[in-house]
Design a protein around this motif. Structure first.
Motif, PDB file in Angstrom:
ATOM      1  N   TRP A 123       0.884  -1.153   0.057  1.00 48.67           N
ATOM      2  CA  TRP A 123      -0.171   0.308  -0.160  1.00 48.67           C
ATOM      3  C   TRP A 123       0.683   1.164  -0.042  1.00 48.67           C
ATOM      4  O   TRP A 123       1.871   1.319   0.705  1.00 48.67           O
ATOM      5  CB  TRP A 123      -0.993  -0.044   1.345  1.00 48.67           C
ATOM      6  CG  TRP A 123      -1.938   1.000   1.140  1.00 48.67           C
ATOM      7  CD1 TRP A 123      -3.315   1.018   0.792  1.00 48.67           C
ATOM      8  CD2 TRP A 123      -1.921   2.370   1.680  1.00 48.67           C
ATOM      9  NE1 TRP A 123      -3.866   2.140   0.624  1.00 48.67           N
ATOM     10  CE2 TRP A 123      -3.108   3.033   1.403  1.00 48.67           C
ATOM     11  CE3 TRP A 123      -0.911   3.250   2.117  1.00 48.67           C
ATOM     12  CZ2 TRP A 123      -3.300   4.392   1.410  1.00 48.67           C
ATOM     13  CZ3 TRP A 123      -1.031   4.556   2.500  1.00 48.67           C
ATOM     14  CH2 TRP A 123      -2.153   5.284   2.146  1.00 48.67           C
ATOM     15  N   PRO A 124       0.714   2.278  -0.775  1.00 46.18           N
ATOM     16  CA  PRO A 124      -0.695   2.599  -1.370  1.00 46.18           C
ATOM     17  C   PRO A 124      -0.494   1.959  -3.001  1.00 46.18           C
ATOM     18  O   PRO A 124      -1.592   2.169  -3.798  1.00 46.18           O
ATOM     19  CB  PRO A 124      -0.807   3.962  -1.542  1.00 46.18           C
ATOM     20  CG  PRO A 124       0.771   4.613  -1.399  1.00 46.18           C
ATOM     21  CD  PRO A 124       1.495   3.513  -0.657  1.00 46.18           C
ATOM     22  N   TYR A 127      -3.624  -0.004  -3.534  1.00 47.12           N
ATOM     23  CA  TYR A 127      -4.696   0.873  -3.705  1.00 47.12           C
ATOM     24  C   TYR A 127      -5.055   1.145  -5.145  1.00 47.12           C
ATOM     25  O   TYR A 127      -6.198   1.404  -5.685  1.00 47.12           O
ATOM     26  CB  TYR A 127      -4.631   2.001  -2.529  1.00 47.12           C
ATOM     27  CG  TYR A 127      -5.733   3.092  -3.159  1.00 47.12           C
ATOM     28  CD1 TYR A 127      -7.356   2.786  -2.693  1.00 47.12           C
ATOM     29  CD2 TYR A 127      -5.477   3.953  -3.879  1.00 47.12           C
ATOM     30  CE1 TYR A 127      -8.149   3.507  -2.914  1.00 47.12           C
ATOM     31  CE2 TYR A 127      -6.524   4.976  -4.076  1.00 47.12           C
ATOM     32  CZ  TYR A 127      -7.697   4.737  -3.673  1.00 47.12           C
ATOM     33  OH  TYR A 127      -8.867   5.660  -3.932  1.00 47.12           O
TER      34      TYR A 127
END
Length: 160
Positions: A123-124, A127
């Motif tokens: 992450w990110p 995401y």
């Protein structure tokens, strides 16, 4: 994707997104795209340009890539198709900003670190990869992986 709707290397946007066709090489196109980046980075490293000159190039290329990736994803009805490897070029280039060398050993280590982070997607990056359906997500997960690879390289280099 049917045979009539396949990406064609006769189109400049496809050549750009596939990093001169390397995204169409069999098996592991991301790895091929990253490997194809190394001669470019080696050459730039030999020129030893000031750091700040490479930032606008990466920024503009990222913006163009996000736009073209979104168009391609809509046209070919596929989220983050494997043949789009300009993101690997950009991610590896971002990682290279942390070392700015043409030393082949250092480029090899950076290659391995970048591929590691690009595959595991901490992450990110995860995401962007999973939640951002726009072409921006396709590109930015590799930018994040490049930052992670560059930072880890600096940490390793500091202690070795």
């Amino acid at each position: 994707m049917n045979e009539d709707n396949r990406p064609s290397l006769k189109r400049l946007d496809i050549v750009f997104l596939s990093f001169f066709g390397t995204g169409f090489l069999p098996r592991a196109p991301g790895t091929w795209g990253t490997l194809a980046t190394l001669p470019f980075l080696y050459g730039i490293g030999r020129l030893n340009p000031p750091f700040f000159l490479f930032i606008p190039f990466i920024t503009i290329t990222t913006i163009i890539s996000c736009f073209l990736a979104e168009r391609a994803q809509q046209e070919f009805k596929s989220h983050d198709p494997q043949w789009i490897v300009i993101d690997e070029f950009l991610g590896m280039s971002v990682a290279w900003l942390f070392i700015q060398t043409h030393n082949l050993l250092h480029l090899g280590i950076l290659f391995l670190l970048f591929r590691f982070f690009d595959i595991i997607k901490i992450w990110p990056a995860s995401y962007f990869d999973q939640q951002v359906q726009h072409g921006t997500g396709t590109i930015l997960d590799d930018i994040v992986s490049g930052i992670y690879a560059g930072v880890l390289y600096l940490v390793i280099a500091r202690f070795l």
